[in-house]
Design a protein around this motif. Sequence first.
Motif, PDB file in Angstrom:
ATOM      1  N   HIS A 160       8.130   1.207  -0.054  1.00  0.00           N
ATOM      2  CA  HIS A 160       9.629   0.513   0.584  1.00  0.00           C
ATOM      3  C   HIS A 160      10.054  -0.489  -0.086  1.00  0.00           C
ATOM      4  CE1 HIS A 160       6.495  -1.739   2.486  1.00  0.00           C
ATOM      5  NE2 HIS A 160       7.180  -2.686   2.383  1.00  0.00           N
ATOM      6  N   ARG A 161       9.405  -1.081  -0.870  1.00  0.00           N
ATOM      7  CA  ARG A 161       9.545  -2.104  -1.786  1.00  0.00           C
ATOM      8  C   ARG A 161      10.321  -1.833  -3.008  1.00  0.00           C
ATOM      9  NH1 ARG A 161       4.232  -6.102  -1.529  1.00  0.00           N
ATOM     10  NH2 ARG A 161       4.276  -6.617   0.432  1.00  0.00           N
ATOM     11  N   LEU A 162      10.181  -0.639  -3.376  1.00  0.00           N
ATOM     12  CA  LEU A 162      10.732  -0.084  -4.633  1.00  0.00           C
ATOM     13  C   LEU A 162      12.341   0.209  -4.339  1.00  0.00           C
ATOM     14  CD1 LEU A 162       8.107   2.521  -5.753  1.00  0.00           C
ATOM     15  CD2 LEU A 162       8.685   0.322  -6.787  1.00  0.00           C
ATOM     16  N   ARG A 163      12.534   0.560  -2.923  1.00  0.00           N
ATOM     17  CA  ARG A 163      13.977   0.732  -2.661  1.00  0.00           C
ATOM     18  C   ARG A 163      14.769  -0.433  -2.038  1.00  0.00           C
ATOM     19  NH1 ARG A 163      13.754   4.582   2.516  1.00  0.00           N
ATOM     20  NH2 ARG A 163      12.428   2.930   3.803  1.00  0.00           N
ATOM     21  N   ASP A 164      14.048  -1.664  -1.850  1.00  0.00           N
ATOM     22  CA  ASP A 164      14.513  -2.854  -1.177  1.00  0.00           C
ATOM     23  C   ASP A 164      14.843  -4.036  -2.601  1.00  0.00           C
ATOM     24  OD1 ASP A 164      15.308  -4.972   0.407  1.00  0.00           O
ATOM     25  OD2 ASP A 164      13.500  -4.869   1.642  1.00  0.00           O
ATOM     26  N   GLU A 165      16.011  -4.094  -2.935  1.00  0.00           N
ATOM     27  CA  GLU A 165      16.316  -4.896  -3.800  1.00  0.00           C
ATOM     28  C   GLU A 165      16.249  -6.284  -3.547  1.00  0.00           C
ATOM     29  OE1 GLU A 165      20.160  -3.789  -5.668  1.00  0.00           O
ATOM     30  OE2 GLU A 165      19.404  -1.769  -6.044  1.00  0.00           O
ATOM     31  N   GLU A 166      16.058  -6.794  -2.164  1.00  0.00           N
ATOM     32  CA  GLU A 166      16.145  -8.006  -1.630  1.00  0.00           C
ATOM     33  C   GLU A 166      14.841  -8.627  -1.490  1.00  0.00           C
ATOM     34  OE1 GLU A 166      18.898  -9.827  -1.148  1.00  0.00           O
ATOM     35  OE2 GLU A 166      20.121  -8.105  -1.848  1.00  0.00           O
ATOM     36  N   ALA A 167      13.716  -7.642  -1.537  1.00  0.00           N
ATOM     37  CA  ALA A 167      12.117  -8.170  -1.516  1.00  0.00           C
ATOM     38  C   ALA A 167      11.811  -8.585  -2.853  1.00  0.00           C
ATOM     39  CB  ALA A 167      11.536  -6.553  -1.170  1.00  0.00           C
ATOM     40  N   ALA A 168      10.974  -9.650  -2.945  1.00  0.00           N
ATOM     41  CA  ALA A 168      10.325 -10.096  -3.990  1.00  0.00           C
ATOM     42  C   ALA A 168       9.624  -9.118  -4.765  1.00  0.00           C
ATOM     43  CB  ALA A 168       9.455 -11.154  -3.426  1.00  0.00           C
ATOM     44  N   ALA A 169       9.832  -9.191  -5.918  1.00  0.00           N
ATOM     45  CA  ALA A 169       9.045  -8.357  -6.960  1.00  0.00           C
ATOM     46  C   ALA A 169       7.600  -8.431  -6.792  1.00  0.00           C
ATOM     47  CB  ALA A 169       9.479  -8.646  -8.449  1.00  0.00           C
ATOM     48  N   MET A 203      15.858   0.940  13.069  1.00  0.00           N
ATOM     49  CA  MET A 203      14.438   0.531  12.639  1.00  0.00           C
ATOM     50  C   MET A 203      14.353   0.847  11.133  1.00  0.00           C
ATOM     51  SD  MET A 203      10.687   1.540  13.918  1.00  0.00           S
ATOM     52  CE  MET A 203      10.215   0.193  15.088  1.00  0.00           C
ATOM     53  N   THR A 204      13.826  -0.047  10.532  1.00  0.00           N
ATOM     54  CA  THR A 204      13.482   0.194   9.037  1.00  0.00           C
ATOM     55  C   THR A 204      12.308   1.006   8.799  1.00  0.00           C
ATOM     56  OG1 THR A 204      14.528  -1.972   8.408  1.00  0.00           O
ATOM     57  CG2 THR A 204      13.065  -1.062   6.827  1.00  0.00           C
ATOM     58  N   GLN A 205      12.157   1.825   7.937  1.00  0.00           N
ATOM     59  CA  GLN A 205      11.142   2.686   7.684  1.00  0.00           C
ATOM     60  C   GLN A 205      10.409   2.091   6.357  1.00  0.00           C
ATOM     61  OE1 GLN A 205      11.430   6.876   6.340  1.00  0.00           O
ATOM     62  NE2 GLN A 205       9.805   7.570   7.788  1.00  0.00           N
ATOM     63  N   ARG A 206       9.161   1.819   6.577  1.00  0.00           N
ATOM     64  CA  ARG A 206       8.324   1.203   5.477  1.00  0.00           C
ATOM     65  C   ARG A 206       7.151   2.112   4.836  1.00  0.00           C
ATOM     66  NH1 ARG A 206       9.747  -3.959   4.591  1.00  0.00           N
ATOM     67  NH2 ARG A 206      10.712  -4.988   6.470  1.00  0.00           N
ATOM     68  N   LEU A 207       7.578   2.689   3.962  1.00  0.00           N
ATOM     69  CA  LEU A 207       6.580   3.817   3.328  1.00  0.00           C
ATOM     70  C   LEU A 207       5.583   3.136   2.294  1.00  0.00           C
ATOM     71  CD1 LEU A 207       9.348   6.532   2.301  1.00  0.00           C
ATOM     72  CD2 LEU A 207       8.185   6.490   4.522  1.00  0.00           C
ATOM     73  N   HIS A 208       4.590   3.756   2.649  1.00  0.00           N
ATOM     74  CA  HIS A 208       3.317   3.538   1.789  1.00  0.00           C
ATOM     75  C   HIS A 208       2.668   4.719   1.493  1.00  0.00           C
ATOM     76  CE1 HIS A 208       4.179   0.322   4.649  1.00  0.00           C
ATOM     77  NE2 HIS A 208       3.558  -0.509   3.822  1.00  0.00           N
ATOM     78  N   LEU A 209       2.265   4.527   0.155  1.00  0.00           N
ATOM     79  CA  LEU A 209       1.452   5.828  -0.794  1.00  0.00           C
ATOM     80  C   LEU A 209      -0.023   5.217  -0.729  1.00  0.00           C
ATOM     81  CD1 LEU A 209       1.442   8.346  -2.359  1.00  0.00           C
ATOM     82  CD2 LEU A 209       1.959   6.854  -4.354  1.00  0.00           C
ATOM     83  N   VAL A 210      -1.093   6.323  -0.548  1.00  0.00           N
ATOM     84  CA  VAL A 210      -2.499   5.891  -0.730  1.00  0.00           C
ATOM     85  C   VAL A 210      -2.913   6.785  -1.870  1.00  0.00           C
ATOM     86  CG1 VAL A 210      -4.439   5.910   0.316  1.00  0.00           C
ATOM     87  CG2 VAL A 210      -2.745   5.111   1.681  1.00  0.00           C
TER      88      VAL A 210
END
Length: 80
Positions: free
Chosen positions: A64-73, A1-8
């Motif tokens: 998690h978007r910072l480490r996923d190069e496939e995700a849209a900017a 399962m992919t972990q999707r980290l979020h910073l508040v």
Amino acid sequence: MTQRLHLVFGGELVDPTKNVFKDVDDIHIVGMFPDYASAYDAWKAEAQRTVDNAHMRYYIAHIHRLRDEEAAASSTEELG
């Protein structure tokens, strides 16, 4: 399962119509969360706690978007 980290995080803004912090050293790091739902709950609690100060803003950063190069900017990457 992919972990999707979020910073508040949040703090007082110079102008409530902009995203410029008054004092970067005084940014409140609420925490890192393993999913959006728990990050949203933390964000909402802080936003409601500071609702009387129009200059206070809290944000959810999708780490998690910072480490996923496939995700849209995101628009924040363009600020760099």
